[in-house]
Enzyme design. Structure first.
Site, PDB file in Angstrom:
ATOM      1  N   TYR A  56       0.822  -1.221   0.000  1.00  0.00           N
ATOM      2  CA  TYR A  56       0.000   0.000   0.000  1.00  0.00           C
ATOM      3  C   TYR A  56       0.853   1.266   0.000  1.00  0.00           C
ATOM      4  O   TYR A  56       0.421   2.292  -0.540  1.00  0.00           O
ATOM      5  CB  TYR A  56      -1.027  -0.035   1.141  1.00  0.00           C
ATOM      6  CG  TYR A  56      -2.132  -0.995   0.792  1.00  0.00           C
ATOM      7  CD1 TYR A  56      -3.095  -0.658  -0.158  1.00  0.00           C
ATOM      8  CD2 TYR A  56      -2.174  -2.277   1.335  1.00  0.00           C
ATOM      9  CE1 TYR A  56      -4.076  -1.558  -0.542  1.00  0.00           C
ATOM     10  CE2 TYR A  56      -3.151  -3.193   0.963  1.00  0.00           C
ATOM     11  CZ  TYR A  56      -4.101  -2.822   0.022  1.00  0.00           C
ATOM     12  OH  TYR A  56      -5.073  -3.712  -0.377  1.00  0.00           O
ATOM     13  N   ARG A  59       1.377   1.885  -3.606  1.00  0.00           N
ATOM     14  CA  ARG A  59       0.145   2.429  -4.216  1.00  0.00           C
ATOM     15  C   ARG A  59      -0.009   3.894  -3.843  1.00  0.00           C
ATOM     16  O   ARG A  59      -0.334   4.724  -4.664  1.00  0.00           O
ATOM     17  CB  ARG A  59      -1.106   1.682  -3.726  1.00  0.00           C
ATOM     18  CG  ARG A  59      -1.102   0.181  -3.801  1.00  0.00           C
ATOM     19  CD  ARG A  59      -1.605  -0.291  -5.146  1.00  0.00           C
ATOM     20  NE  ARG A  59      -0.588  -0.171  -6.149  1.00  0.00           N
ATOM     21  CZ  ARG A  59       0.505  -0.964  -6.234  1.00  0.00           C
ATOM     22  NH1 ARG A  59       0.690  -1.942  -5.392  1.00  0.00           N
ATOM     23  NH2 ARG A  59       1.396  -0.772  -7.187  1.00  0.00           N
ATOM     24  N   ASP A  94      -7.958   5.476  -5.003  1.00  0.00           N
ATOM     25  CA  ASP A  94      -7.157   6.664  -5.320  1.00  0.00           C
ATOM     26  C   ASP A  94      -7.971   7.923  -4.992  1.00  0.00           C
ATOM     27  O   ASP A  94      -9.149   7.840  -4.636  1.00  0.00           O
ATOM     28  CB  ASP A  94      -6.703   6.633  -6.796  1.00  0.00           C
ATOM     29  CG  ASP A  94      -7.871   6.738  -7.785  1.00  0.00           C
ATOM     30  OD1 ASP A  94      -8.671   7.685  -7.674  1.00  0.00           O
ATOM     31  OD2 ASP A  94      -7.975   5.870  -8.679  1.00  0.00           O
ATOM     32  N   HIS A 109     -14.673   1.290  -1.086  1.00  0.00           N
ATOM     33  CA  HIS A 109     -13.570   0.379  -0.745  1.00  0.00           C
ATOM     34  C   HIS A 109     -12.457   1.062   0.039  1.00  0.00           C
ATOM     35  O   HIS A 109     -11.345   0.543   0.115  1.00  0.00           O
ATOM     36  CB  HIS A 109     -13.003  -0.265  -2.024  1.00  0.00           C
ATOM     37  CG  HIS A 109     -13.933  -1.264  -2.649  1.00  0.00           C
ATOM     38  ND1 HIS A 109     -13.754  -1.781  -3.909  1.00  0.00           N
ATOM     39  CD2 HIS A 109     -15.061  -1.861  -2.165  1.00  0.00           C
ATOM     40  CE1 HIS A 109     -14.734  -2.644  -4.183  1.00  0.00           C
ATOM     41  NE2 HIS A 109     -15.541  -2.699  -3.143  1.00  0.00           N
ATOM     42  N   ASN A 200     -17.705   1.418 -20.619  1.00  0.00           N
ATOM     43  CA  ASN A 200     -16.525   0.606 -20.300  1.00  0.00           C
ATOM     44  C   ASN A 200     -15.729   0.327 -21.574  1.00  0.00           C
ATOM     45  O   ASN A 200     -16.274   0.357 -22.673  1.00  0.00           O
ATOM     46  CB  ASN A 200     -16.968  -0.722 -19.660  1.00  0.00           C
ATOM     47  CG  ASN A 200     -15.925  -1.300 -18.736  1.00  0.00           C
ATOM     48  OD1 ASN A 200     -15.354  -0.585 -17.919  1.00  0.00           O
ATOM     49  ND2 ASN A 200     -15.655  -2.584 -18.856  1.00  0.00           N
TER      50      ASN A 200
HETATM   51  N1  APR Z   1     -11.812   3.397 -20.064  1.00  0.00           N
HETATM   52  C1  APR Z   1     -12.882   2.658 -19.682  1.00  0.00           C
HETATM   53  N2  APR Z   1     -12.790   1.442 -19.138  1.00  0.00           N
HETATM   54  C2  APR Z   1     -11.566   0.925 -18.983  1.00  0.00           C
HETATM   55  C3  APR Z   1     -10.390   1.622 -19.366  1.00  0.00           C
HETATM   56  C4  APR Z   1     -10.555   2.908 -19.938  1.00  0.00           C
HETATM   57  N3  APR Z   1      -9.517   3.651 -20.323  1.00  0.00           N
HETATM   58  N4  APR Z   1      -9.312   0.838 -19.069  1.00  0.00           N
HETATM   59  C5  APR Z   1      -9.801  -0.289 -18.555  1.00  0.00           C
HETATM   60  N5  APR Z   1     -11.144  -0.261 -18.488  1.00  0.00           N
HETATM   61  C6  APR Z   1     -12.067  -1.278 -17.973  1.00  0.00           C
HETATM   62  C7  APR Z   1     -11.595  -2.706 -18.176  1.00  0.00           C
HETATM   63  O1  APR Z   1     -12.026  -3.192 -19.438  1.00  0.00           O
HETATM   64  C8  APR Z   1     -12.269  -3.430 -17.012  1.00  0.00           C
HETATM   65  O2  APR Z   1     -13.566  -3.920 -17.398  1.00  0.00           O
HETATM   66  O3  APR Z   1     -12.147  -1.105 -16.582  1.00  0.00           O
HETATM   67  C9  APR Z   1     -12.434  -2.344 -15.962  1.00  0.00           C
HETATM   68  C10 APR Z   1     -11.499  -2.498 -14.770  1.00  0.00           C
HETATM   69  O4  APR Z   1     -11.788  -3.690 -14.092  1.00  0.00           O
HETATM   70  P1  APR Z   1     -11.006  -4.174 -12.800  1.00  0.00           P
HETATM   71  O5  APR Z   1      -9.548  -4.091 -13.034  1.00  0.00           O
HETATM   72  O6  APR Z   1     -11.582  -5.485 -12.404  1.00  0.00           O
HETATM   73  O7  APR Z   1     -11.347  -3.043 -11.707  1.00  0.00           O
HETATM   74  P2  APR Z   1     -12.655  -2.854 -10.810  1.00  0.00           P
HETATM   75  O8  APR Z   1     -13.877  -3.320 -11.549  1.00  0.00           O
HETATM   76  O9  APR Z   1     -12.636  -1.461 -10.339  1.00  0.00           O
HETATM   77  O10 APR Z   1     -12.366  -3.826  -9.606  1.00  0.00           O
HETATM   78  C11 APR Z   1     -13.287  -3.853  -8.553  1.00  0.00           C
HETATM   79  O11 APR Z   1     -11.941  -5.348  -7.310  1.00  0.00           O
HETATM   80  O12 APR Z   1      -9.883  -6.076  -6.721  1.00  0.00           O
HETATM   81  C12 APR Z   1     -10.966  -5.356  -6.277  1.00  0.00           C
HETATM   82  O13 APR Z   1     -11.097  -3.752  -4.601  1.00  0.00           O
HETATM   83  C13 APR Z   1     -10.654  -3.922  -5.925  1.00  0.00           C
HETATM   84  O14 APR Z   1     -12.082  -1.963  -6.228  1.00  0.00           O
HETATM   85  C14 APR Z   1     -11.521  -3.118  -6.874  1.00  0.00           C
HETATM   86  C15 APR Z   1     -12.610  -4.106  -7.248  1.00  0.00           C
END
Ligand code: APR
Length: 232
Positions: A56, A59, A94, A109, A200
């Site tokens: 962390y 991060r 963040d 979170h 997305n």
């Molecule tokens: N614009 C739009 N979407 C995007 C971009 C972008 N530039 N870049 C990536 N993505 C999309 C990806 O396609 C994916 O579907 O964002 C999504 C990110 O997914 P994750 O990495 O799984 O993140 P998130 O959904 O926020 O994760 C949820 O999981 O691990 C835990 O606590 C952690 O808060 C987090 C939670």
């Protein structure tokens, strides 16, 4: 689109990707390089707090070199200029929504820039590194942990979030993979007839639960969506 009056927006790591923060599940993503169970569970912290603090601290330090992007700024503009009710719920730890100027914001979170005392529970602003010797500024006794909701822990502010979901007439999810609950289930918690929209990079795992899904970069899709809402 018919003019909404109560809007709930959920954001995930995808909205911060173009600012330079890695998402979780991309091939070079955060979890690919660490086992979740080693750094993001209460058991991991109990077993090896120094490792969890190092993870962390990295991060937290990475926030110094990134800036809010056009998508964060557009959502802050929406809050400033729109006359309806807006609640922004983020899974991101963040501070980019905060820095962009969003105020009506819930970090479900937790937040990287805060620490929580294990003795008295006080939540403190924590901009620098944290380690096993860090002590609570409030009680002077407790060791500190990152103010992060780890796997196996309850997300924050859930009552307020579900209340807003039940009442909203538009729900939008931005940059989230639909893998992690309860956030992935928010679309299903809206009332029948609520308009639902996913923005997305690719269709998420729960895209079929939304009335509309638009794919593309958050820095393109979000400002365009905000302009649509503001122009009625
Ligand atoms: N614009 C739009 N979407 C995007 C971009 C972008 N530039 N870049 C990536 N993505 C999309 C990806 O396609 C994916 O579907 O964002 C999504 C990110 O997914 P994750 O990495 O799984 O993140 P998130 O959904 O926020 O994760 C949820 O999981 O691990 C835990 O606590 C952690 O808060 C987090 C939670």
């Amino acid at each position: 689109m018919t003019t909404p009056t109560r809007l709930v927006i959920l954001t995930g790591a995808g909205i911060s990707a173009e600012s330079g923060l890695r998402t979780f599940r991309a091939a070079d993503g955060l979890w690919e390089q660490h086992r979740v169970q080693d750094v993001a569970t209460p058991e991991a912290f109990h077993r090896d707090p120094a490792l969890v603090h190092r993870f962390y601290n990295e991060r937290r330090r990475s926030l110094a070199s990134v800036q809010p992007n056009a998508a964060h700024l557009a959502l802050a503009r929406l809050e400033r200029e729109w006359r309806g009710d807006l609640l922004l719920v983020t899974q991101n730890v963040d501070d980019l929504h905060d820095r962009a100027g969003s105020g009506n914001l819930l970090h479900m979170h937790g937040e990287l820039l805060k620490g929580r005392c294990l003795a008295c529970g006080t939540i403190q602003a924590w901009p620098g590194d944290m380690d096993t010797a860090s002590r609570c500024p409030a009680c002077g006794r407790g060791p500190m942990r990152p103010h992060i909701v780890w796997f196996g822990e309850l997300p924050l502010e859930m009552e307020r979030i579900y209340r807003a979901l039940e009442r909203c007439d538009l729900f939008v999810a931005i940059g989230t993979s639909g893998l992690v609950y309860p956030a992935a289930g928010f679309v299903a918690a809206t009332a029948p007839g609520t308009r639902t929209l996913e923005l997305n990079l690719e269709s998420s795992l729960v895209a079929s639960s939304f009335q509309e899904a638009r794919t593309g970069l958050a820095t393109n899709l979000v400002p365009a969506f905000v302009s649509e809402v503001l122009s009625g």
